[in-house]
Design a protein around this motif. Structure first.
Motif, PDB file in Angstrom:
ATOM      1  N   PHE A  59       0.850  -1.202   0.000  1.00  0.00           N
ATOM      2  CA  PHE A  59       0.000   0.000   0.000  1.00  0.00           C
ATOM      3  C   PHE A  59       0.878   1.242   0.000  1.00  0.00           C
ATOM      4  N   ARG A  60       0.447   2.243  -0.817  1.00  0.00           N
ATOM      5  CA  ARG A  60       1.163   3.524  -0.866  1.00  0.00           C
ATOM      6  C   ARG A  60       0.171   4.639  -0.577  1.00  0.00           C
ATOM      7  N   VAL A  61       0.500   5.486   0.370  1.00  0.00           N
ATOM      8  CA  VAL A  61      -0.411   6.584   0.737  1.00  0.00           C
ATOM      9  C   VAL A  61      -0.445   7.634  -0.373  1.00  0.00           C
ATOM     10  N   LEU A  62      -1.683   8.036  -0.734  1.00  0.00           N
ATOM     11  CA  LEU A  62      -1.837   9.183  -1.640  1.00  0.00           C
ATOM     12  C   LEU A  62      -2.547  10.334  -0.934  1.00  0.00           C
ATOM     13  N   SER A  63      -3.261  10.005   0.159  1.00  0.00           N
ATOM     14  CA  SER A  63      -4.000  11.056   0.865  1.00  0.00           C
ATOM     15  C   SER A  63      -4.213  10.625   2.317  1.00  0.00           C
ATOM     16  N   TYR A  64      -4.104  11.577   3.223  1.00  0.00           N
ATOM     17  CA  TYR A  64      -4.407  11.291   4.635  1.00  0.00           C
ATOM     18  C   TYR A  64      -5.869  11.622   4.933  1.00  0.00           C
ATOM     19  N   GLY A  65      -6.625  11.972   3.871  1.00  0.00           N
ATOM     20  CA  GLY A  65      -8.068  12.198   3.983  1.00  0.00           C
ATOM     21  C   GLY A  65      -8.788  11.209   3.094  1.00  0.00           C
ATOM     22  N   LYS A  66     -10.061  11.550   2.784  1.00  0.00           N
ATOM     23  CA  LYS A  66     -10.846  10.617   1.963  1.00  0.00           C
ATOM     24  C   LYS A  66     -11.043  11.169   0.553  1.00  0.00           C
ATOM     25  N   GLU A  67      -9.978  11.725  -0.027  1.00  0.00           N
ATOM     26  CA  GLU A  67     -10.078  12.284  -1.375  1.00  0.00           C
ATOM     27  C   GLU A  67     -10.335  11.172  -2.396  1.00  0.00           C
ATOM     28  N   GLU A  68     -11.176  11.476  -3.394  1.00  0.00           N
ATOM     29  CA  GLU A  68     -11.375  10.551  -4.521  1.00  0.00           C
ATOM     30  C   GLU A  68     -10.082  10.528  -5.336  1.00  0.00           C
ATOM     31  N   ILE A  69      -9.664   9.347  -5.757  1.00  0.00           N
ATOM     32  CA  ILE A  69      -8.441   9.281  -6.578  1.00  0.00           C
ATOM     33  C   ILE A  69      -8.871   9.255  -8.049  1.00  0.00           C
ATOM     34  N   ASN A  70      -8.880  10.424  -8.665  1.00  0.00           N
ATOM     35  CA  ASN A  70      -9.295  10.547 -10.070  1.00  0.00           C
ATOM     36  C   ASN A  70      -8.517  11.687 -10.717  1.00  0.00           C
ATOM     37  N   LYS A  71      -8.926  12.094 -11.909  1.00  0.00           N
ATOM     38  CA  LYS A  71      -8.209  13.152 -12.630  1.00  0.00           C
ATOM     39  C   LYS A  71      -8.086  14.423 -11.773  1.00  0.00           C
ATOM     40  N   ASP A  72      -9.171  14.803 -11.111  1.00  0.00           N
ATOM     41  CA  ASP A  72      -9.148  16.041 -10.315  1.00  0.00           C
ATOM     42  C   ASP A  72      -8.161  15.943  -9.156  1.00  0.00           C
ATOM     43  N   PHE A  73      -8.041  14.739  -8.609  1.00  0.00           N
ATOM     44  CA  PHE A  73      -7.060  14.530  -7.538  1.00  0.00           C
ATOM     45  C   PHE A  73      -5.643  14.808  -8.071  1.00  0.00           C
ATOM     46  N   PHE A  74      -5.338  14.265  -9.253  1.00  0.00           N
ATOM     47  CA  PHE A  74      -3.992  14.466  -9.812  1.00  0.00           C
ATOM     48  C   PHE A  74      -3.767  15.947 -10.171  1.00  0.00           C
ATOM     49  N   ILE A  75      -4.832  16.606 -10.644  1.00  0.00           N
ATOM     50  CA  ILE A  75      -4.700  18.049 -10.952  1.00  0.00           C
ATOM     51  C   ILE A  75      -4.350  18.815  -9.667  1.00  0.00           C
ATOM     52  N   LYS A  76      -5.054  18.473  -8.585  1.00  0.00           N
ATOM     53  CA  LYS A  76      -4.816  19.164  -7.306  1.00  0.00           C
ATOM     54  C   LYS A  76      -3.380  18.933  -6.834  1.00  0.00           C
ATOM     55  N   ARG A  77      -2.940  17.685  -6.902  1.00  0.00           N
ATOM     56  CA  ARG A  77      -1.577  17.361  -6.443  1.00  0.00           C
ATOM     57  C   ARG A  77      -0.511  18.080  -7.289  1.00  0.00           C
ATOM     58  N   ILE A  78      -0.727  18.115  -8.605  1.00  0.00           N
ATOM     59  CA  ILE A  78       0.255  18.778  -9.487  1.00  0.00           C
ATOM     60  C   ILE A  78       0.297  20.271  -9.146  1.00  0.00           C
ATOM     61  N   LYS A  79      -0.854  20.874  -8.910  1.00  0.00           N
ATOM     62  CA  LYS A  79      -0.891  22.308  -8.565  1.00  0.00           C
ATOM     63  C   LYS A  79      -0.177  22.562  -7.243  1.00  0.00           C
ATOM     64  N   GLU A  80      -0.395  21.665  -6.259  1.00  0.00           N
ATOM     65  CA  GLU A  80       0.299  21.807  -4.961  1.00  0.00           C
ATOM     66  C   GLU A  80       1.810  21.709  -5.163  1.00  0.00           C
ATOM     67  N   ALA A  81       2.218  20.757  -5.992  1.00  0.00           N
ATOM     68  CA  ALA A  81       3.655  20.557  -6.234  1.00  0.00           C
ATOM     69  C   ALA A  81       4.257  21.791  -6.911  1.00  0.00           C
ATOM     70  N   LEU A  82       3.494  22.391  -7.821  1.00  0.00           N
ATOM     71  CA  LEU A  82       4.010  23.572  -8.532  1.00  0.00           C
ATOM     72  C   LEU A  82       4.213  24.752  -7.571  1.00  0.00           C
ATOM     73  N   GLU A  83       3.350  24.863  -6.545  1.00  0.00           N
ATOM     74  CA  GLU A  83       3.485  25.919  -5.531  1.00  0.00           C
ATOM     75  C   GLU A  83       4.876  25.898  -4.899  1.00  0.00           C
ATOM     76  N   LEU A  84       5.349  24.686  -4.630  1.00  0.00           N
ATOM     77  CA  LEU A  84       6.650  24.511  -3.975  1.00  0.00           C
ATOM     78  C   LEU A  84       7.802  24.850  -4.923  1.00  0.00           C
ATOM     79  N   ARG A  85       7.507  24.882  -6.194  1.00  0.00           N
ATOM     80  CA  ARG A  85       8.577  24.983  -7.209  1.00  0.00           C
ATOM     81  C   ARG A  85       8.535  26.311  -7.958  1.00  0.00           C
ATOM     82  N   LYS A  86       8.045  27.359  -7.267  1.00  0.00           N
ATOM     83  CA  LYS A  86       7.823  28.636  -7.955  1.00  0.00           C
ATOM     84  C   LYS A  86       9.106  29.328  -8.408  1.00  0.00           C
TER      85      LYS A  86
END
Ligand code: SAM
Length: 381
Positions: A59-86
C-alpha cells in the motif's frame, strides 16, 4: 473500494507520515480494487492510497483524507507541487517526486514545453489515463513522453516501457538552466534525460572557480558541471565513458559558445593516470546499491576517487564528490574521505554537505526520499 486493516501497532508509522505499508503488515483485506483505504487494527481510518497486488510494498499513501483518486485529484496534487517549485531558475525541473509530493509511484519532469513521466507502481499504471489527462490540463505540454524504462517495475509485475503518450516531440529538447542552454535527449538519455537534481550543486561548484582555475569533471554526462565552470572562465576537462553523452556535451559547449574539452574514457583509469594538477575535481559517479555487495563497491569507488583526487589536487584544491543512492549516508561518505586522506598523507576539511534541490523534496519522515549527497572538501597540504 478495497479496505486494508493493519496489524496492531503498524498504524504508528502511517500516523508519522511514512507512506509505505509492506505486505506482511496487513492483518486482513475486505473488497477489491487498486484504490484502497487503510484502517488500523480497530477499524479507524488512516489513509487512502493504492494497492499493489504483487509488490512487497502493498500500500502507498496518496492522501491522509478521503479524497477521490481521479483526474481532479492528480490536478490538485500537481498544482500543490508547482506551488513549492515557484522560484526554480530553470525551465526544466521535477514537477512531481513520487512520495515527496504525495504521488507515490509517479514521477513527472518538465523539459521546457514538454513533459516526461515515469510510472513506478502497478496501480499507478492502471491510473495512467487519469494522470495523463491531469498533466495535459495543468501543464499544457507540447508532448508527454513516458520513460518507464525502470527495472524496479518488475517488482510490481510490470514490463519496462518508453514511448510518446501525447503531442509531438522534437528530440533533443532545448532547455535553459540559469544562463546556460542544454540539449536533452529525453528518449535515450540517462534518468529522464538530464540530471535535474544537480541544478543547485552546479551553481554551487561554479562559485568555487574563476578564470585561473583548472577543473576536472569526472562522470560529466552531457556537461552540466563542466559548462557552469567554463562559463566562469575556468579551463575544464569533462570525462565520461558514454560516447553519446560526450557528443552531446560537446554540442552543449558549442551551443553556449564555451570551450570546455570532453574526453570519452573510464574516469577511474583517468584519475589514476593523469599527471596534471587541478584546482577542482568534481566526481559524480553512478550508484545503484540494492545489495550489500553493490553498496561495498560504491563505498570502494568513493574511496578510490578520493584517494587519487587528493593526490592530483593543488594545495587548497577542492574535491566535490557525490553519491546518489539512499543506501549510502553522509557519515559513510565522510568516513571514506577520511580513509583516503590518511592513506595519502593529506589533511582535509569538509567544507560543505549539499543535498537535493527543492524539486526533489526530502521528507525526513521518509528517509528513502534522500538519495543525493555531495561533499565539498578542501586539501590543506
Ligand atoms: C550521475 S551521472 C553524472 C551526472 C552529471 N554529473 C550531470 O550533472 O549531468 C553518472 C555518469 O557516469 C558515467 N559513467 C559510468 N561509469 C563510468 C566510468 N567508469 N567512467 C566514466 N564515466 C562513467 C555515466 O555515463 C553517467 O554519465
Amino acid at each position: 473500494m478495497l479496505k486494508l486493516f493493519l496489524k496492531k501497532g503498524k498504524e504508528k508509522k502511517v500516523k508519522h507520515f511514512y507512506p509505505w505499508i509492506f505486505r506482511d503488515e496487513i492483518q486482513r483485506k475486505e473488497g477489491k480494487g487498486i484504490v484502497a483505504e487503510l484502517y488500523d487494527f480497530e477499524g479507524n481510518f488512516l489513509a487512502r492510497g493504492t494497492y499493489s497486488p504483487k509488490s512487497r510494498i502493498a500500500f502507498r499513501v496518496l492522501s491522509y483524507g478521503k479524497e477521490e483518486i481521479n483526474k481532479d485529484f492528480f490536478i490538485k496534487r500537481i498544482k500543490e507541487a508547482l506551488e513549492l517549485r515557484k522560484n526554480i531558475p530553470s525551465n526544466a525541473y521535477r514537477v512531481a517526486f513520487s512520495e515527496s509530493d504525495l504521488l507515490s509511484g509517479l514521477i513527472i519532469d518538465k523539459y521546457a514545453e514538454g513533459v516526461t513521466v515515469q510510472i513506478r507502481s502497478y496501480p499507478m499504471e492502471e491510473l495512467k489515463d487519469e494522470v495523463l489527462k491531469a498533466i495535459v490540463e495543468t501543464l499544457k505540454p507540447d508532448f508527454v513522453y513516458e520513460r518507464s524504462d525502470f527495472k524496479g517495475r518488475r517488482d510490481e509485475g510490470l514490463k519496462e516501457f518508453k514511448g510518446l503518450l501525447y503531442g509531438n516531440l522534437r528530440n533533443p529538447v532545448l532547455i535553459k538552466e540559469r544562463d546556460l542552454k542544454f540539449l536533452v535527449d529525453v528518449k535515450r538519455g540517462l534518468k529522464t534525460g538530464f540530471y535535474l537534481d544537480q541544478k543547485d550543486n552546479r551553481a554551487y561548484v561554479s562559485g568555487l572557480v574563476d578564470e585561473n582555475s583548472k577543473v576536472l569533471d569526472l562522470f560529466c554526462y552531457t556537461g552540466g558541471f563542466s559548462l557552469y565552470c567554463a562559463k566562469k572562465g575556468a579551463k575544464v576537462l569533462g570525462v565520461d565513458i558514454n560516447e553519446d553523452a560526450i557528443n552531446l556535451a560537446r554540442e552543449n559547449a558549442k551551443l553556449n559558445g564555451l570551450s570546455a574539452e570532453f574526453l570519452q574514457a573510464n574516469a577511474f583509469d583517468f584519475i589514476q593516470e593523469t599527471t596534471d594538477r587541478y584546482d577542482l575535481i568534481i566526481a559524480d559517479p553512478p550508484a545503484i546499491a540494492k545489495t550489500k555487495k553493490e553498496k561495498e563497491s560504491i563505498l570502494w569507488a568513493i574511496w578510490k576517487l578520493a584517494y587519487y583526487s587528493f593526490q592530483k589536487l593543488k594545495r587548497f584544491g577542492r574535491l566535490f564528490i557525490c553519491s546518489c543512492t539512499y543506501q549510502i549516508s553522509v557519515e559513510e561518505m565522510v568516513r571514506q574521505l577520511r580513509f583516503a586522506a590518511t592513506d595519502t598523507g593529506k589533511r582535509i576539511i569538509v567544507k560543505e554537505v549539499n543535498l537535493q534541490p527543492i524539486d526533489h523534496p526530502y521528507l525526513p519522515t521518509f528517509p528513502e526520499s534522500l538519495y543525493l549527497k555531495c561533499i565539498d572538501s578542501v586539501v590543506l597540504n
